[in-house]
Design a protein around this motif. Structure first.
Motif, PDB file in Angstrom:
ATOM      1  N   MET A   3      62.383 -11.495  -5.715  1.00  0.00           N
ATOM      2  CA  MET A   3      62.916 -10.375  -5.419  1.00  0.00           C
ATOM      3  C   MET A   3      63.695 -10.673  -4.025  1.00  0.00           C
ATOM      4  O   MET A   3      63.005 -11.394  -3.131  1.00  0.00           O
ATOM      5  CB  MET A   3      61.991  -9.291  -5.577  1.00  0.00           C
ATOM      6  N   ASP A   4      64.834 -10.158  -3.931  1.00  0.00           N
ATOM      7  CA  ASP A   4      65.508 -10.399  -2.556  1.00  0.00           C
ATOM      8  C   ASP A   4      65.523  -8.762  -1.792  1.00  0.00           C
ATOM      9  O   ASP A   4      65.172  -8.025  -2.350  1.00  0.00           O
ATOM     10  CB  ASP A   4      66.892 -11.132  -2.712  1.00  0.00           C
ATOM     11  N   ILE A   5      66.156  -8.967  -0.705  1.00  0.00           N
ATOM     12  CA  ILE A   5      66.262  -7.756   0.215  1.00  0.00           C
ATOM     13  C   ILE A   5      66.981  -6.571  -0.416  1.00  0.00           C
ATOM     14  O   ILE A   5      66.797  -5.474  -0.396  1.00  0.00           O
ATOM     15  CB  ILE A   5      66.623  -8.005   1.686  1.00  0.00           C
ATOM     16  N   LEU A   6      68.385  -7.188  -1.095  1.00  0.00           N
ATOM     17  CA  LEU A   6      69.170  -6.416  -1.836  1.00  0.00           C
ATOM     18  C   LEU A   6      68.414  -5.738  -3.052  1.00  0.00           C
ATOM     19  O   LEU A   6      68.664  -4.560  -3.148  1.00  0.00           O
ATOM     20  CB  LEU A   6      70.416  -7.363  -2.284  1.00  0.00           C
ATOM     21  N   SER A   7      67.814  -6.339  -3.594  1.00  0.00           N
ATOM     22  CA  SER A   7      66.939  -5.686  -4.962  1.00  0.00           C
ATOM     23  C   SER A   7      66.043  -4.827  -4.272  1.00  0.00           C
ATOM     24  O   SER A   7      65.722  -3.571  -4.934  1.00  0.00           O
ATOM     25  CB  SER A   7      66.125  -7.022  -5.627  1.00  0.00           C
TER      26      SER A   7
END
Length: 69
Positions: A1-5
């Motif tokens: 998971m990234d920050i956008l997600s």
């Protein structure tokens, strides 16, 4: 998971969006505690958020159960 997600997940669960890195760090911590993300994802998110300026509040550090050396 990234920050956008993470932001998308936050927006979906809270019905508003935020760019505040401290709020996102709290949300990531809750997601980890509730087994919605694993430790690897959590650590990556914390590193990214800290690089963007997120910090743990001083009063939280004072109330920690972890002994200070």
């Amino acid at each position: 998971m990234d920050i956008l997600s993470l932001k998308g997940k936050f927006n979906q669960s809270r019905d508003y969006s935020t760019d505040d890195v401290n709020t996102l760090m709290d949300f990531a911590k809750k997601a980890y505690i509730h087994n919605e993300i694993n430790i690897k994802e959590y650590r990556l998110l914390v590193r990214e958020l800290e690089a963007l300026g997120a910090v743990i509040p001083d009063d939280y550090k004072e109330d920690s159960l972890i002994e200070k050396s």
